[in-house]
Enzyme design. Sequence first.
Site, PDB file in Angstrom:
ATOM      1  N   GLU A  25      43.892  44.519  33.733  1.00 46.49           N
ATOM      2  CA  GLU A  25      43.978  43.107  34.133  1.00 46.49           C
ATOM      3  C   GLU A  25      45.396  42.642  33.783  1.00 46.49           C
ATOM      4  OE1 GLU A  25      41.566  40.495  31.742  1.00 46.49           O
ATOM      5  OE2 GLU A  25      41.730  38.797  33.147  1.00 46.49           O
TER       6      GLU A  25
ATOM      7  N   HIS B 192      30.552  41.024  37.561  1.00 44.73           N
ATOM      8  CA  HIS B 192      31.535  40.681  36.533  1.00 44.73           C
ATOM      9  C   HIS B 192      31.528  39.172  36.338  1.00 44.73           C
ATOM     10  CE1 HIS B 192      35.984  41.260  34.962  1.00 44.73           C
ATOM     11  NE2 HIS B 192      35.328  40.312  34.287  1.00 44.73           N
TER      12      HIS B 192
HETATM   13  N1  HPA Z   1      39.379  39.300  30.422  1.00 46.70           N
HETATM   14  C1  HPA Z   1      39.115  39.651  29.173  1.00 46.70           C
HETATM   15  N2  HPA Z   1      38.182  39.078  28.437  1.00 46.70           N
HETATM   16  C2  HPA Z   1      37.467  38.103  28.974  1.00 46.70           C
HETATM   17  C3  HPA Z   1      37.698  37.680  30.266  1.00 46.70           C
HETATM   18  C4  HPA Z   1      38.696  38.322  31.037  1.00 46.70           C
HETATM   19  O1  HPA Z   1      38.991  38.017  32.213  1.00 46.70           O
HETATM   20  N3  HPA Z   1      36.827  36.676  30.502  1.00 46.70           N
HETATM   21  C5  HPA Z   1      36.070  36.521  29.390  1.00 46.70           C
HETATM   22  N4  HPA Z   1      36.474  37.377  28.455  1.00 46.70           N
HETATM   23 ZN    ZN Z   2      36.056  39.446  32.601  1.00 51.95          ZN
END
Ligand code: HPA
Ligand code: ZN
Length: 357
Positions: free
Chosen positions: A208, A25
């Site tokens: 997230e 990731h």
């Molecule tokens: N989340 C969502 N989109 C993203 C992220 C992330 O952590 N990093 C780069 N694009």
């Molecule tokens: Zn990401």
Amino acid sequence: MHILTDFPRQQLFELLRTMPKAELHVHIEGTLEPELIFALAQRNGVTLPYDGIEALRAAYAFTDLQSFLDIYYAGAGVLLHEQDFFDMAMAYFHRAAADRIVHAELFFDPQTHTARGVPIGTVIRGLTRACDTAREQLGISSALILCFLRHLSEADAFDTLEQALPYREHFIGVGLDSSERGNPPEKFARVFARCRELGLRIVAHAGEEGPADYIRDALDLLGAERVDHGVRCVDDPLLVERLARERIPLTVCPLSNIKLCVFDTMAAHNMATLLEAGLCVTVNSDDPAYFGGYLNQNFVETFQALPQLGASHAVQLAKNSFDASFVSDEQKARWHDELARTVARFGPEQAAPLTAT
Ligand code: HPA
Ligand code: ZN
């Protein structure tokens, strides 16, 4: 998992740094360091709204995902030519080699570039040449995963997929990133169905900032084989059970989670909880140029803040990174052996129980 909690702390950090590992990731545009942003801006005649490198770095004070994304997309605006994408990725691969990364699956965001008039072929050719060079010169294996920006429309995603198809052999899968809240997986169910028909591997950012429901929907509506972040799964015990039972990997990004205020402090991070629940958790850097560290820094700061994590967890995380990767079982077995050889160098007393976990 608990046999090695007595492993000396100093040796633990040496193990974290030297063990072979995969990174699953990392957004390649998120590896663009301020120095390279300014160098590319000068090379390409792009004017930046910051006085210099330090002023840009000072703007990296994020309050949530969106406050980061605004700056991250602006930084990517200096990327115009194939060589720019190559240089960016090679800079990452050199950092990866130093962190003993033997395999990396890189996300890239084509829409960030095509929207500025950069052809998708320019992006993919530059990144592919870097992946080939990393294998030849650094012995790092890698693959590309094309991410759709979820704040854009389904039609835009379909159009991007169409533009990418002439380069089909250069990427192994697709993902979903950008602003999570208000952009649920179901918005892209039809795009991902088409991607599955094309034989692409499927991952998606979920849980997230968004709710645990988005994780379940990423699995059921998109066919995600791996969940990026996924830390909010703990809000739904049945979902945690399912993730453990089906061994669906989570690509967790500890420093990212702190910088984007998903957790207040590293000590409050749920990494240990996720491991104790038996999940296939991996450690990753997400956007290391923006979040204060590459992969080993993520490992070190996580283990410093969570003293209940010991050597057996370290080895488990490295094993998980190989198991969760999209490579053959034969290749996974070779990396497991390489990991065991590294662990064995830490001495027979430590090595015996470690290799048995
Ligand atoms: N989340 C969502 N989109 C993203 C992220 C992330 O952590 N990093 C780069 N694009
Ligand atoms: Zn990401």
